[in-house]
Each structure stands twice: as C-alpha cells, then as structure tokens.
Scaffold this motif. Structure first.
Motif, PDB file in Angstrom:
ATOM      1  N   ARG A 201      21.236 -25.024  12.019  1.00 25.61           N
ATOM      2  CA  ARG A 201      20.364 -24.197  12.867  1.00 25.61           C
ATOM      3  C   ARG A 201      21.169 -23.349  13.841  1.00 25.61           C
ATOM      4  O   ARG A 201      20.897 -22.156  14.021  1.00 25.61           O
TER       5      ARG A 201
ATOM      6  N   ARG B 175      22.785 -20.512  11.953  1.00 29.92           N
ATOM      7  CA  ARG B 175      21.797 -19.494  11.607  1.00 29.92           C
ATOM      8  C   ARG B 175      21.431 -18.647  12.803  1.00 29.92           C
ATOM      9  O   ARG B 175      21.348 -17.413  12.713  1.00 29.92           O
ATOM     10  N   ASP B 176      21.195 -19.273  13.947  1.00 27.38           N
ATOM     11  CA  ASP B 176      20.777 -18.533  15.131  1.00 27.38           C
ATOM     12  C   ASP B 176      21.873 -17.599  15.627  1.00 27.38           C
ATOM     13  O   ASP B 176      21.585 -16.492  16.112  1.00 27.38           O
TER      14      ASP B 176
ATOM     15  N   LYS C 230      19.352 -14.716  14.765  1.00 31.08           N
ATOM     16  CA  LYS C 230      18.226 -14.857  15.686  1.00 31.08           C
ATOM     17  C   LYS C 230      17.972 -13.579  16.487  1.00 31.08           C
ATOM     18  O   LYS C 230      16.826 -13.133  16.615  1.00 31.08           O
TER      19      LYS C 230
ATOM     20  N   TRP D 270      16.333 -10.923  14.214  1.00 31.52           N
ATOM     21  CA  TRP D 270      14.932 -11.217  13.887  1.00 31.52           C
ATOM     22  C   TRP D 270      14.032 -10.947  15.078  1.00 31.52           C
ATOM     23  O   TRP D 270      12.937 -10.399  14.914  1.00 31.52           O
ATOM     24  N   ASP D 271      14.460 -11.323  16.269  1.00 27.44           N
ATOM     25  CA  ASP D 271      13.649 -11.065  17.459  1.00 27.44           C
ATOM     26  C   ASP D 271      13.469  -9.570  17.686  1.00 27.44           C
ATOM     27  O   ASP D 271      12.376  -9.109  18.058  1.00 27.44           O
TER      28      ASP D 271
ATOM     29  N   TRP E 136      12.639 -18.463  11.376  1.00 30.13           N
ATOM     30  CA  TRP E 136      13.197 -19.263  12.460  1.00 30.13           C
ATOM     31  C   TRP E 136      12.738 -20.724  12.399  1.00 30.13           C
ATOM     32  O   TRP E 136      13.215 -21.549  13.164  1.00 30.13           O
TER      33      TRP E 136
ATOM     34  N   ASN F 298      18.586 -22.490  21.694  1.00 29.60           N
ATOM     35  CA  ASN F 298      18.450 -21.796  20.422  1.00 29.60           C
ATOM     36  C   ASN F 298      17.037 -21.834  19.875  1.00 29.60           C
ATOM     37  O   ASN F 298      16.787 -21.371  18.768  1.00 29.60           O
TER      38      ASN F 298
ATOM     39  N   LYS G  14      13.151 -20.974  19.176  1.00 30.35           N
ATOM     40  CA  LYS G  14      12.429 -19.707  19.097  1.00 30.35           C
ATOM     41  C   LYS G  14      11.556 -19.509  20.327  1.00 30.35           C
ATOM     42  O   LYS G  14      11.464 -18.425  20.862  1.00 30.35           O
TER      43      LYS G  14
END
Length: 455
Positions: A38, A41-42, A46, A49-50, A187, A248, A250
C-alpha cells in the motif's frame, strides 16, 4: 536450520513442524505485506489519482494552481467530458445488444437448448444483482484512473420466480446462490508491488471501511470469528508497537466503522496449522497455500480459509484502459489529457483574472489631497471627496484590453484535450480537423478510440 531460499516465511522450516502458532502470527504476515504494498502504491499513484478525481468532479485545489497570484479557480469540463464520452462508448459497445454476453456449449453436446436456458437464467440473475451497473462503474474507474477493478462475490439470496401451474402463474421464493460484482476504486485495492497481473502476484487485497453492524451480523451468522471488533480509529501500529496515524489513507476522517482487509493470496502453511484444514493437494511446491483471509482493523482475523474456488482463482477482475508494459496499473483518459487540461485551465484562468482587473479597475490617487482614511472601494453612485478637482486627484489605472485571440487559444487547448484522449464532441466541429464535420468522419474517430479502449 533455516528454510529454503525460495521459501517465503520459512514455510518448510523444520523447527515449526509441530508448532501451532496463534492468530497474531497470521495477522502480522498479512498486514506486513499489505502495508508495504500500500505504501509503495501510494507513493507512486495516490497524488495523481486525487488530482484526476478533483478535475473530473470540478474541485479546485491549490496544488493545481498554474501560476503565482492566480485568483480564478475555474476548471474546464473538457477532460470530464472526454472521460464520460469514452466510458459511454464502452458501455454502449457492451450493452447495446440484447444478448450482451454468450455462453458456449460443449462441442460434443448437440443439444444447445440447455445452455441457452442457463444463459437466460444468468442474465436474469445479473439483472437482479445489478451486475450491469457495477460493470459501468468498473469501466468509469478504468477511464478515470487507468485501471478498472471488480470483485466477484457469491452469496445466497431469496429469488422470486414465476412458474406456470394448473391454477395459473405462481410465484415461488427460493434461496439459491447469486453471483454479484462490486466495483473497487483503485485506492481500496492493494497488489504485490512487482506484480504484472493478478495470477502471478503473491497476493492482492481489498481494503475498505464497512459499518460495524455488517461485521456483527456475519459474526452472529457464524461467517466470521466471534472476536471483539471495535470502531476503527485510523491508527496503526508502527514497528515499535506505538499507535500512529497512517497518513497514506484515502480519507482522513473515520466514523467508527470497521476497517476490513480481505487478503487473497499465498500464505505459509505453518501459519494455518490448527486453524484451517489444509489438504495435501492445496499445498504448492514452495509450501504455500492459496487462501482468503479477512482481518478487521489490522488486528483481528475474522475469517481464514483455503481458497474454495474450483481452480483456486482469486475473485478479482481487472483491466487496463491503456496497457502500460511491465505495470499492473494502466493509463486512463485523465492521464492522457492531463497536460492539455492544465494548459486549458491556465488559459481560462488568466483570461478571468484579466477580466477582473478590467471590470474593477485600479485607482491612482494623490494621497496628499485625499481625506484621512479614504474608502477606495469602487461602487456605483459613490461620492469621492478630494481637496481639489477629482480629475487631478484620482485617475483610473487601465491595463489594456484582453486580446481576442485568447478565444482561439482556448479552443485550441480544448482540441488538444480531445486529441490526447482520443475523444471528440460530435456537436461541436473543430475547424482544425475537417474529418469530424461529417458523420463518417466522426464514426471513424470514435471507432478508433473505442478500439483502443477495448483492446
């Protein structure tokens, strides 16, 4: 003696041959791997994506400011329109036919009516379970974030069917298995960092917050273990065992729901001893077992079982909108049109800021000939007090007019969004591309975009 080199978790270590470990060891194994994946990935995705989500929904953020001193917060809808247009085209390609999927019978079976009946029953079950709506959400996530992910669930539901009888049609209620699909936002999905696909990954996991009553109900039904499950506080344990807020996540706020992690992947067999019945055929050559493990609040195992599916398949489906070689995460419409969207926003915001300076001009004044503490705000009907002629004391500062060419520049930026994403607005022909002024030209452009999306 240490375990084998290719033996994750020392699954074949002799020192554990007769040792029965507690649930905490299984929890530590799962949470460690999921947390590491995780965080990786973030770090990579992240923030992107945001930003894509904010632009799609029209939410301004200071991170998307295009220049210092920018006052306007307008976000052009060009990229959102491209995402919706592409998603609608894919949905239309899937569901435009009455028979949107088919079931092929065995070649040796000459009787095809049984398979046709099975397909019709499956179509009816899909409609009851809302599968088409979830497929549409998976497609939209794929267009927006680059990767569409869905989770397949098999539940038992009460299904009402109408069957003929001598007394007339009769409604029968029966409890039978129903296949459902849940769209998973990226996410909430975690996969092995180096994985290229679901099959070769060591594991994948679905993380989500669910109401506590859902967990309590499954505990009462005997699906989950009867352990104490409190509300999720958003805190995790660091390596020293001290609670710390995980930045981290969401969402930064938690409402007391339960943070559930559903792990689908390989687990060392010694961690299952005394907890789960493992058959010899379930053990792979490296001493690992394909399992499904459900954990609450990263601390309590709610359920652990060997993968019950026939081929040990993981109940996750995923597709890349645009394939990125060597990566699990794909490239979506938002990523392809991101730079052009930023340029369009910069053009429109600069124009609106300039309009603000023209509609509310600045004033130059001789401070020695004005009253003390003057009100310099501009409004209709205001009386300006000055010591002397106002034309000698006050003077508006005009910065010039807006260049009319900025209209053409905005249109060009919008065209770049459409070119970058492969979409086109059918009711707004672009003079720079003569192909989309005809129906055949529009069809060719949209068919190419649809082919790339479905490839």
């Amino acid at each position: 003696m240490a375990g084998q080199i290719n033996d994750p978790g020392n699954a074949n270590a002799p020192k554990r041959s007769n040792e029965v470990l507690g649930w905490s060891d299984l929890t530590s194994y799962v949470t460690y791997h999921v947390r590491q994946a995780r965080e990786s990935r973030d770090r990579q995705y992240k923030a992107r994506w945001d930003a894509y989500e904010r632009t799609y929904r029209g939410f301004w953020s200071k991170n998307e400011a295009t220049r210092d001193g920018e006052r306007s917060r307008i976000i052009a809808p060009a990229l959102a329109q491209a995402i919706d247009s592409t998603a609608a085209s894919i949905e239309d390609a899937i569901f435009s036919r009455d028979q949107w999927f088919d079931a092929v019978d065995d070649r040796m079976d000459q009787e095809s009516s049984d398979m046709e009946a099975a397909r019709l029953n499956l179509v009816e079950d899909f409609e009851v379970a809302g599968v088409p709506e979830q497929i549409a959400k998976v497609v939209l996530n794929g267009c927006l974030y680059g990767t569409g992910i869905g989770k397949i669930n098999i539940t038992r539901r009460e299904v009402k069917t109408v069957k003929p009888s001598p007394q007339g049609p009769k409604t029968i209620t029966e409890v039978r298995p129903v296949v459902t699909l849940d769209a998973i936002p990226p996410w909430e999905f975690v996969i092995d960092t180096q994985a290229r696909d679901l099959e070769s990954a060591l594991f994948c996991a679905h993380e989500t917050n669910v109401p506590r009553n859902v967990v309590w109900t499954k505990q009462k039904q005997g699906i989950y273990r009867n352990v104490v499950v409190a509300g999720w506080s958003g805190k995790v344990l660091d390596p020293a065992g001290i609670p710390a807020v995980d930045e981290n996540r969401k969402h930064g706020e938690f409402d007391g729901s339960v943070f559930v992690t559903e792990y689908y992947g390989l687990v060392p067999k010694h961690l299952l001893r005394g907890k789960v019945e493992v058959k010899p055929e379930d053990i792979q050559g490296n001493g690992m077992v394909e399992c499904i493990v459900t954990i609450a609040n990263e601390s309590e195992v709610l359920r652990a079982q060997v993968n019950p599916f026939l081929m040990k398949d993981r109940p996750i489906i995923a597709y890349q909108h645009d394939v990125v070689p060597g990566k699990f995460w794909g490239r979506g419409v938002a990523e392809k049109g991101w730079n052009a969207q930023r340029a369009l926003d910069a053009e429109l915001r600069a124009r609106m800021d300039a309009l603000g300076l023209l509609t509310s001009p600045m004033m130059g004044a001789d401070i020695t000939r004005l009253p003390r503490n003057p009100d310099m705000r501009v409004r209709p009907g205001k009386v300006w007090l000055s010591r002397g002629r106002p034309s000698e004391v006050l003077e508006p500062v005009i910065l010039g007019n807006i260049d009319p060419n900025t209209f053409n520049q905005s249109s060009e930026m919008e065209r770049l969004v459409q070119v970058g994403t492969g979409s086109v607005e059918s009711n707004a022909p672009l003079n720079t591309d003569r192909r989309n002024e005809t129906a055949s030209g529009i069809s060719m452009i949209q068919s190419s975009a649809l082919f790339l999306a479905l490839a």
